[in-house]
Scaffold this motif. Sequence first.
Motif, PDB file in Angstrom:
ATOM      1  N   THR A  50      37.219  17.904  46.857  1.00 41.17           N
ATOM      2  CA  THR A  50      37.743  19.166  46.872  1.00 41.17           C
ATOM      3  C   THR A  50      36.764  20.075  47.767  1.00 41.17           C
ATOM      4  OG1 THR A  50      36.412  19.790  44.989  1.00 41.17           O
ATOM      5  CG2 THR A  50      38.615  19.090  44.730  1.00 41.17           C
ATOM      6  N   GLY A  51      37.569  20.834  48.679  1.00 44.07           N
ATOM      7  CA  GLY A  51      36.570  21.370  49.700  1.00 44.07           C
ATOM      8  C   GLY A  51      36.225  22.769  49.171  1.00 44.07           C
ATOM      9  N   VAL A  52      35.422  23.405  49.816  1.00 40.71           N
ATOM     10  CA  VAL A  52      35.057  24.922  49.588  1.00 40.71           C
ATOM     11  C   VAL A  52      36.254  25.644  50.243  1.00 40.71           C
ATOM     12  CG1 VAL A  52      33.431  26.734  50.248  1.00 40.71           C
ATOM     13  CG2 VAL A  52      32.729  24.503  49.731  1.00 40.71           C
ATOM     14  N   ALA A  53      36.757  25.274  51.320  1.00 42.24           N
ATOM     15  CA  ALA A  53      38.101  25.988  51.993  1.00 42.24           C
ATOM     16  C   ALA A  53      39.048  26.236  50.619  1.00 42.24           C
ATOM     17  CB  ALA A  53      38.581  25.384  53.068  1.00 42.24           C
ATOM     18  N   ASP A  54      39.553  25.090  49.875  1.00 44.73           N
ATOM     19  CA  ASP A  54      40.411  25.321  48.889  1.00 44.73           C
ATOM     20  C   ASP A  54      40.133  26.286  47.931  1.00 44.73           C
ATOM     21  OD1 ASP A  54      41.628  23.049  50.232  1.00 44.73           O
ATOM     22  OD2 ASP A  54      40.685  21.652  48.643  1.00 44.73           O
ATOM     23  N   GLN A  55      38.934  26.373  47.668  1.00 44.16           N
ATOM     24  CA  GLN A  55      38.478  27.276  46.580  1.00 44.16           C
ATOM     25  C   GLN A  55      38.416  28.696  47.097  1.00 44.16           C
ATOM     26  OE1 GLN A  55      34.463  25.932  45.757  1.00 44.16           O
ATOM     27  NE2 GLN A  55      35.045  24.640  44.347  1.00 44.16           N
ATOM     28  N   GLU A  56      38.216  28.679  48.484  1.00 45.49           N
ATOM     29  CA  GLU A  56      38.272  30.222  49.233  1.00 45.49           C
ATOM     30  C   GLU A  56      39.669  30.753  49.351  1.00 45.49           C
ATOM     31  OE1 GLU A  56      36.293  29.548  52.772  1.00 45.49           O
ATOM     32  OE2 GLU A  56      34.206  29.686  51.925  1.00 45.49           O
ATOM     33  N   ALA A  57      40.668  29.737  49.604  1.00 45.12           N
ATOM     34  CA  ALA A  57      41.937  29.789  49.518  1.00 45.12           C
ATOM     35  C   ALA A  57      42.546  30.410  48.185  1.00 45.12           C
ATOM     36  CB  ALA A  57      42.979  28.766  50.076  1.00 45.12           C
ATOM     37  N   VAL A  58      42.304  29.799  47.323  1.00 43.68           N
ATOM     38  CA  VAL A  58      42.685  30.198  46.025  1.00 43.68           C
ATOM     39  C   VAL A  58      42.368  31.646  45.532  1.00 43.68           C
ATOM     40  CG1 VAL A  58      42.550  29.733  43.363  1.00 43.68           C
ATOM     41  CG2 VAL A  58      42.691  27.559  44.887  1.00 43.68           C
ATOM     42  N   MET A  59      40.955  31.953  45.827  1.00 45.48           N
ATOM     43  CA  MET A  59      40.362  33.269  45.723  1.00 45.48           C
ATOM     44  C   MET A  59      41.291  34.277  46.549  1.00 45.48           C
ATOM     45  SD  MET A  59      38.453  33.342  43.292  1.00 45.48           S
ATOM     46  CE  MET A  59      38.136  34.749  43.243  1.00 45.48           C
ATOM     47  N   GLU A  60      41.786  34.008  47.814  1.00 44.16           N
ATOM     48  CA  GLU A  60      42.346  34.776  48.602  1.00 44.16           C
ATOM     49  C   GLU A  60      43.816  35.109  47.922  1.00 44.16           C
ATOM     50  OE1 GLU A  60      42.849  34.714  53.093  1.00 44.16           O
ATOM     51  OE2 GLU A  60      40.994  33.289  52.658  1.00 44.16           O
ATOM     52  N   MET A  61      44.276  33.898  47.479  1.00 46.29           N
ATOM     53  CA  MET A  61      45.745  33.847  46.581  1.00 46.29           C
ATOM     54  C   MET A  61      45.388  34.877  45.574  1.00 46.29           C
ATOM     55  SD  MET A  61      47.299  30.123  47.362  1.00 46.29           S
ATOM     56  CE  MET A  61      47.904  30.202  45.748  1.00 46.29           C
ATOM     57  N   VAL A  62      44.516  34.681  44.733  1.00 45.39           N
ATOM     58  CA  VAL A  62      44.356  35.551  43.664  1.00 45.39           C
ATOM     59  C   VAL A  62      44.303  37.076  43.828  1.00 45.39           C
ATOM     60  CG1 VAL A  62      42.698  36.256  41.576  1.00 45.39           C
ATOM     61  CG2 VAL A  62      43.416  33.919  41.999  1.00 45.39           C
ATOM     62  N   LYS A  63      43.500  37.648  45.047  1.00 48.64           N
ATOM     63  CA  LYS A  63      43.415  39.003  45.535  1.00 48.64           C
ATOM     64  C   LYS A  63      44.772  39.256  45.968  1.00 48.64           C
ATOM     65  CE  LYS A  63      38.728  38.273  46.976  1.00 48.64           C
ATOM     66  NZ  LYS A  63      37.851  38.508  48.086  1.00 48.64           N
ATOM     67  N   ILE A  64      45.717  38.363  46.467  1.00 46.67           N
ATOM     68  CA  ILE A  64      46.915  38.814  47.125  1.00 46.67           C
ATOM     69  C   ILE A  64      48.001  39.138  46.024  1.00 46.67           C
ATOM     70  CG2 ILE A  64      48.761  38.089  48.513  1.00 46.67           C
ATOM     71  CD1 ILE A  64      46.902  36.406  50.415  1.00 46.67           C
ATOM     72  N   GLY A  69      50.903  42.639  42.069  1.00 47.94           N
ATOM     73  CA  GLY A  69      51.012  43.537  41.015  1.00 47.94           C
ATOM     74  C   GLY A  69      50.899  45.224  41.010  1.00 47.94           C
ATOM     75  N   ARG A  70      49.660  45.249  41.882  1.00 48.49           N
ATOM     76  CA  ARG A  70      49.485  47.067  41.818  1.00 48.49           C
ATOM     77  C   ARG A  70      50.636  47.494  42.590  1.00 48.49           C
ATOM     78  NH1 ARG A  70      44.230  45.115  42.149  1.00 48.49           N
ATOM     79  NH2 ARG A  70      44.460  44.795  44.341  1.00 48.49           N
ATOM     80  N   LEU A  71      51.156  46.979  43.735  1.00 48.56           N
ATOM     81  CA  LEU A  71      52.220  47.687  44.401  1.00 48.56           C
ATOM     82  C   LEU A  71      53.443  47.415  43.546  1.00 48.56           C
ATOM     83  CD1 LEU A  71      51.641  46.086  47.911  1.00 48.56           C
ATOM     84  CD2 LEU A  71      51.780  48.550  47.544  1.00 48.56           C
ATOM     85  N   GLY A  72      53.778  46.402  42.656  1.00 53.35           N
ATOM     86  CA  GLY A  72      54.893  46.705  42.025  1.00 53.35           C
ATOM     87  C   GLY A  72      54.983  47.435  40.801  1.00 53.35           C
TER      88      GLY A  72
END
Length: 120
Positions: A50-64, A69-72
Amino acid sequence: MTKRSTRKGTTPINVWVLPEEKAAIAEKAKAAGLSQSAYLRNVGMGMPVTGVADQEAVMEMVKINADLGRLGGLLKMWLTNDEKLDLEGYDQAGLEATIIEAMREIKAAQALLFQKASEL
């Protein structure tokens, strides 16, 4: 306390590779956050890398997702709770424009979330 065994000082495996192959292995190991030795050992033992990039992408998805949720929540508040809001500064056209802009931001965030999920 028992002595923990380590791999250092044990028998290494020599792998003959071309310079471009070595560079590719080094790049993949770095992307996975592993040493070249650990990367090759994991691949050779059939362990998932598993790559560090995968973990970073998951964190970006969590932020998005949090932004969505805030906009909704903001949109819902505008549409259902106008007696509690100070909407006197908005005319009907201004309020509609603000809501339409919020909807655009939600759609853009959804597209970004879909793109990040597709990259995984």
